[in-house]
Design a protein around this motif. Structure first.
Motif, short mmCIF file in Angstrom:
data_model
loop_
_atom_site.label_atom_id
_atom_site.label_comp_id
_atom_site.label_asym_id
_atom_site.label_seq_id
_atom_site.Cartn_x
_atom_site.Cartn_y
_atom_site.Cartn_z
N TYR A 4 0.88 -1.15 0.10
CA TYR A 4 -0.09 -0.04 0.06
C TYR A 4 0.92 1.32 0.02
O TYR A 4 2.03 1.31 0.80
CB TYR A 4 -0.86 0.08 1.20
N LEU A 5 0.52 2.23 -0.89
CA LEU A 5 0.97 3.69 -0.37
C LEU A 5 -0.09 4.54 -0.15
O LEU A 5 -1.03 4.80 -0.91
CB LEU A 5 1.59 3.95 -2.02
N PHE A 6 0.01 5.08 0.93
CA PHE A 6 -0.73 6.18 1.38
C PHE A 6 -0.22 7.62 1.33
O PHE A 6 1.00 7.54 1.92
CB PHE A 6 -1.25 5.83 2.94
N TRP A 7 -0.80 8.55 0.81
CA TRP A 7 -0.20 9.87 0.69
C TRP A 7 -1.25 10.90 1.08
O TRP A 7 -2.52 10.71 0.87
CB TRP A 7 0.81 10.10 -0.51
N GLY A 8 -0.82 12.13 1.58
CA GLY A 8 -1.93 13.46 1.96
C GLY A 8 -1.38 13.90 3.06
O GLY A 8 -0.72 13.39 4.02
N GLU A 9 -2.22 15.01 3.34
CA GLU A 9 -1.95 15.77 4.42
C GLU A 9 -2.92 15.56 5.73
O GLU A 9 -2.83 16.15 6.76
CB GLU A 9 -1.94 17.27 4.10
N ASP A 10 -3.98 14.86 5.35
CA ASP A 10 -4.85 14.71 6.36
C ASP A 10 -4.41 13.49 7.31
O ASP A 10 -4.70 12.35 7.06
CB ASP A 10 -6.44 14.09 5.67
N ASP A 11 -3.49 13.93 8.13
CA ASP A 11 -3.01 12.82 9.15
C ASP A 11 -3.96 11.99 9.88
O ASP A 11 -3.74 10.80 10.03
CB ASP A 11 -1.88 13.61 9.90
N PHE A 12 -5.11 12.46 10.42
CA PHE A 12 -5.99 11.96 10.93
C PHE A 12 -6.64 10.76 10.31
O PHE A 12 -6.84 9.55 10.81
CB PHE A 12 -6.82 12.79 11.84
N ALA A 13 -7.40 11.31 9.09
CA ALA A 13 -7.70 10.16 8.41
C ALA A 13 -6.85 8.94 7.73
O ALA A 13 -7.19 8.06 7.97
CB ALA A 13 -8.44 10.81 7.23
N MET A 14 -5.57 9.40 7.61
CA MET A 14 -4.67 8.47 7.25
C MET A 14 -4.22 7.42 8.39
O MET A 14 -4.22 6.17 8.15
CB MET A 14 -3.30 9.08 6.73
N LYS A 16 -6.29 6.79 10.97
CA LYS A 16 -7.49 5.78 10.98
C LYS A 16 -7.37 4.73 10.10
O LYS A 16 -7.61 3.36 10.27
CB LYS A 16 -8.91 6.45 10.70
N ALA A 17 -6.77 4.81 8.87
CA ALA A 17 -6.79 3.91 7.88
C ALA A 17 -5.81 2.80 7.95
O ALA A 17 -5.55 1.80 7.71
CB ALA A 17 -6.56 4.33 6.55
N ILE A 18 -4.50 3.40 8.83
CA ILE A 18 -3.46 2.58 9.03
C ILE A 18 -3.85 1.64 10.14
O ILE A 18 -3.46 0.30 10.08
CB ILE A 18 -2.21 3.48 9.34
N ALA A 19 -4.37 2.12 11.13
CA ALA A 19 -5.04 1.55 12.35
C ALA A 19 -5.81 0.14 12.04
O ALA A 19 -5.80 -0.75 12.33
CB ALA A 19 -5.42 2.03 13.39
N ARG A 122 -3.83 5.14 -1.90
CA ARG A 122 -4.97 5.77 -1.54
C ARG A 122 -4.29 7.34 -1.20
O ARG A 122 -3.37 7.42 -0.60
CB ARG A 122 -5.39 5.20 -0.35
N GLU A 123 -5.31 8.14 -1.29
CA GLU A 123 -5.24 9.53 -1.31
C GLU A 123 -5.73 10.24 -0.08
O GLU A 123 -6.98 9.82 0.24
CB GLU A 123 -5.44 10.62 -2.60
N PHE A 124 -4.99 10.97 0.76
CA PHE A 124 -5.76 11.49 1.98
C PHE A 124 -5.50 12.85 2.24
O PHE A 124 -4.95 13.30 3.04
CB PHE A 124 -4.91 10.53 3.31
N ALA A 125 -5.76 13.76 1.11
CA ALA A 125 -5.80 15.08 1.07
C ALA A 125 -6.70 15.80 1.79
O ALA A 125 -8.00 15.34 1.82
CB ALA A 125 -5.76 15.44 -0.34
N LEU A 169 -14.47 16.13 13.22
CA LEU A 169 -15.62 15.46 12.74
C LEU A 169 -15.82 14.08 13.49
O LEU A 169 -16.86 13.60 13.79
CB LEU A 169 -15.49 15.28 11.25
N TRP A 170 -14.79 13.01 13.47
CA TRP A 170 -15.00 11.94 14.19
C TRP A 170 -15.10 12.23 15.67
O TRP A 170 -16.08 11.36 16.26
CB TRP A 170 -13.70 11.17 14.15
#
Length: 337
Positions: A4-14, A16-19, A122-125, A169-170
């Motif tokens: 997997y490659l996750f990228w983007g500035e939304d650290d919280f959403a990323m 969550k996806a990593i967990a 996956r993009e987490f912008a 939001l969460w």
């Protein structure tokens, strides 16, 4: 797919996806044996991570190798590229290899093309604050993930008040989930207004105050945004996006276009129904006024990038924008003698 490659500035959403990915791969009793997290800022570290991914897991569950803050999709020496070509197709199904980066992958890089072939990307912008439709869809998606039912107006209110702050939001949806309990009835906007914390001082409100020519309110909002540590360039980016959208809509309206779908397409709106409200918002301002705002906003952006003091430069330019957007004075009819 174990890569997997996750990228983007939304650290919280990323995060969550990593967990979620870790929970699916790892056995809780074997975490310390099968988890490797490496700061992947050098070729040597990345190669170490690739070697770990090729190692069978101990005990139960799979192996999870996380190459954090990797630059492999921006700069990739030939030796590292050859190692990626050799290893990525051979990663065993018992291992999960995750690469993360805040930067967007360079689509021209050979390493990026290789990952596009072998990895799930996956993009987490962060969603731009002026993209209201995308913010609404994000609220709907997170609510679905939490099995939480919301009325359409509740969704809109959350999008308006929270914006692109995924962490908040969460947090607010978890609060609403506790409030709703086991009821099958969707939570309405009244509950949202009572229970959630709204980011009332946001850049979109600043844009509205400027559009209406409310100088004092706009300058006050600038001060509060800066006190909340909102990045000045992000404030300007929101203003540019919002005023551009308003200008495109106003130009179409003044040209005589009546088809909402055509106007929405021209203004890049995802939901034509929003035009009903946007038309009302733009009643008091003309296209030439909106057009005059864009050079001021460009000067503002350029000045900040060149090092101007935001606490002084931003309010000054906001006052200039408000003067441009001042409603034209209405002349009272002459009295008959």
């Amino acid at each position: 797919m174990p890569i997997y490659l996750f990228w983007g500035e939304d650290d919280f959403a990323m995060g969550k996806a990593i967990a979620k990915l870790q929970d699916a791969v790892l056995d809780p009793n074997w975490l310390s044996f099968n988890t490797d997290k490496l700061t992947a800022d050098t070729s040597e570290t990345i190669i170490d991570g690739l070697n770990q991914a090729m190692t069978p897991p101990f005990g139960m569950g799979g192996r999870f190798v996380w190459l954090e803050n990797t630059t492999v999709c921006q700069t990739c020496p030939e030796a590292l590229l050859n190692e990626l070509k050799r290893t990525l197709p051979a990663v065993p199904p018992t291992s999960t290899l995750l690469l993360t980066s805040r930067k967007k992958p360079d689509g021209r890089a050979k390493s990026t093309k290789l990952l596009q072939k072998h990895a799930e990307i996956r993009e987490f912008a962060l969603i731009p604050p002026w993209r209201t439709d995308d913010l609404i869809r994000n609220v709907q998606q997170v609510a679905r993930d939490m099995n939480l039912k919301l009325t359409p107006r509740a969704v809109e209110l959350l999008a308006e008040s929270i914006g692109n702050n995924t962490r908040q939001l969460w947090s607010e949806l978890e609060k609403l989930q506790l409030f709703g309990g086991n009821t099958s009835q969707p939570i309405d906007d009244r509950a949202v207004a009572q229970l959630t914390i709204a980011n009332t001082q946001n850049s979109l409100q600043l844009a509205t105050a400027i559009r209406d020519g409310k100088t004092d309110q706009a300058v006050g909002l600038v001060a509060e945004l800066l006190n909340l540590n909102e990045p000045p360039l992000r404030i300007v980016a929101t203003l540019i996006g919002q005023f551009r959208t308003w200008l495109l809509i106003r130009v179409m309206i003044e040209s005589g276009e009546r088809d909402d779908s055509a106007i929405a397409k021209f203004a890049e709106l995802g939901n034509p129904k929003r035009l009903y409200f946007l038309r009302k918002e733009l009643n008091a301002i003309a296209a030439p006024q909106l057009l005059q705002t864009l050079p001021i906003l460009r000067d503002l952006e350029l000045g900040l990038k060149r090092g101007a003091n935001p606490a002084e430069f931003l309010p000054m330019k906001v006052v200039e924008l408000c003067l441009v957007c001042q409603p034209a004075p209405r002349h009272s009819p002459a009295r008959r003698r």
